[in-house]
Design an enzyme around this catalytic site. Structure first.
Site, PDB file in Angstrom:
ATOM      1  N   TYR A   1      61.861  38.121  77.189  1.00 34.07           N
ATOM      2  CA  TYR A   1      60.759  38.739  76.386  1.00 34.07           C
ATOM      3  C   TYR A   1      60.396  37.822  75.357  1.00 34.07           C
ATOM      4  O   TYR A   1      61.003  36.990  74.666  1.00 34.07           O
ATOM      5  CB  TYR A   1      61.721  39.654  75.487  1.00 34.07           C
ATOM      6  CG  TYR A   1      60.943  40.596  74.290  1.00 34.07           C
ATOM      7  CD1 TYR A   1      60.209  41.604  74.691  1.00 34.07           C
ATOM      8  CD2 TYR A   1      60.701  39.800  73.098  1.00 34.07           C
ATOM      9  CE1 TYR A   1      59.311  42.379  73.617  1.00 34.07           C
ATOM     10  CE2 TYR A   1      59.810  40.634  71.941  1.00 34.07           C
ATOM     11  CZ  TYR A   1      59.272  41.936  72.339  1.00 34.07           C
ATOM     12  OH  TYR A   1      58.645  42.212  71.224  1.00 34.07           O
TER      13      TYR A   1
ATOM     14  N   GLU B   1      52.569  40.925  72.774  1.00 38.64           N
ATOM     15  CA  GLU B   1      53.903  40.972  73.219  1.00 38.64           C
ATOM     16  C   GLU B   1      53.843  40.960  74.949  1.00 38.64           C
ATOM     17  O   GLU B   1      53.206  41.642  75.452  1.00 38.64           O
ATOM     18  CB  GLU B   1      54.421  42.605  72.930  1.00 38.64           C
ATOM     19  CG  GLU B   1      55.835  42.912  73.304  1.00 38.64           C
ATOM     20  CD  GLU B   1      56.142  44.321  73.117  1.00 38.64           C
ATOM     21  OE1 GLU B   1      57.309  44.350  72.264  1.00 38.64           O
ATOM     22  OE2 GLU B   1      55.684  45.290  73.465  1.00 38.64           O
TER      23      GLU B   1
END
Length: 368
Positions: free
Chosen positions: A85, A171
């Site tokens: 991530y 993101e």
């Protein structure tokens, strides 16, 4: 499916394109499971697309009715063994951008932060200096990339995207490293600053309103801030803080707000009229509460807008108005002289009580 053939890939990904997460675990209204599938051939891709297109996909981030799928994306599948991530967000506490990363990608970062907070790594970026190689190196090594240099390059490019597109969030979940040590951004979510629309015309031209609440779209066209809710009392206010207070006091008196509609500090009569049109068009709304504190937005302007709205739109719901501040007496006089059935309130408590009572009465009459 000419496009999938042109990819010349050993394996394809067919992914439903909707504005919601959790698509892989979602279920369609036709019973088909999963909004993301792998396949080997163009024929299989066509069959999968047929089961997705023009059907509603229900995920943990959609309503119970789901979202209609009008597009699917078909792309080459990548082989990777680890999902990570990476994100860049504006952080008020840091007064600037912060890079957030975790070796646990491919899942909700909120859950990772809750279960394993020690696996969340952060780097605050100095806007004047920009992202530094030492920062991306620390993150790439913490995430466990074998090709640290390639990961650093991706992070630096993502920061450039963040800054040059006036983003508030970039993101990547997941960012992956393939078997041959190449780094790819497999899935992305990007939010842009609405205040920068004037200089990001190309970005904002890509907006797809098909999945948005039509009321929110209509409001944005008139520079109004609208968020739909599931209650029965429509709210029109000036200022986000006042909106929150209004919704809270409605709940205090056992009512339920149907929306958040902020007309802002500089609204004109036309905008007020449009705001009334949007609120009254909601079939759930059984009463309308207008709560205006006149500062920049004068009470007589609001009152004139309400009267104009009542002239133009057949509003069947009872209307409760609380005005305070600049030109409040003039505003009340305009409403009183209008001839329309508008209930005025002295303060916010009085307004909330009257709006909740009006909604209950309207509901009883509907049942009859």
């Amino acid at each position: 499916m000419k496009g999938s053939k042109e990819l010349n890939a050993k394996e394809l990904v067919v992914k439903s394109q909707i504005h919601a997460g959790g698509r892989g675990k979602g279920v369609f209204d036709n019973g088909f499971k999963g909004g993301v599938h792998l396949c080997k051939t163009a024929e299989e891709a066509k069959e999968l697309a047929g089961k997705m297109l023009h059907h509603r996909l229900i995920t943990k981030q959609t309503t119970a009715e789901g979202v209609l799928v009008n597009k699917v994306m078909i792309c080459e599948s990548l082989n990777f063994s680890k999902e990570m991530y990476f994100a860049i967000v504006m952080d008020r506490g840091a007064q600037g951008p912060v890079m957030v990363a975790s070796p646990n990608g491919g899942m909700d970062i909120e859950q990772v932060a809750k279960d394993t907070p020690d696996l969340i790594y952060k780097e605050t970026v100095d806007l004047g200096k920009g992202v530094q190689p030492a920062q991306t190196k620390r993150l790439a090594e913490a995430l466990g990339f074998a090709n640290v240099k390639a990961a650093q390059e991706q992070m630096a490019r993502l920061y450039d995207l963040f800054v040059h597109s006036d983003a508030t969030q970039v993101e990547i979940n997941p960012i992956v490293e393939t078997d041959d040590k190449k780094v790819y951004c497999v899935d992305a979510k990007i939010n842009f600053d609405d205040n920068a629309a004037f200089r990001q015309k190309e970005v904002f031209s890509w907006r797809d309103t098909a999945e948005e609440d039509p009321r929110e779209v209509a409001a944005s066209k008139h520079d109004l801030n609208y968020i739909g809710m599931d209650g029965n009392i429509g709210c029109m206010v000036n200022g986000a803080g006042l909106a929150m207070a209004t919704m809270d006091i409605i709940k205090l008196y056992e009512g339920s707000p149907a929306n958040f509609l902020d007309v802002g500090g500089g609204a004109n009569t036309k905008q007020i009229t449009e705001a009334f049109k949007i609120i009254s068009s909601d079939s759930q709304v059984e009463a309308i509460l207008v709560n205006i504190f006149g500062g920049i937005m004068k009470c007589d302007i609001i009152a004139t807008g309400i009267v104009e709205a009542l002239k133009q739109v057949k509003i069947t719901q009872p209307v409760v108005v609380r005005l305070a501040g600049t030109n409040v007496d003039l505003g009340k006089k305009i409403l009183a002289d209008s001839g329309y059935n508008v209930t005025t309130a002295e303060d916010l408590d009085d307004a909330a009580k009257k709006a909740v009572a009006a909604a209950k009465t309207a509901k009883k009459q509907q049942k009859k």
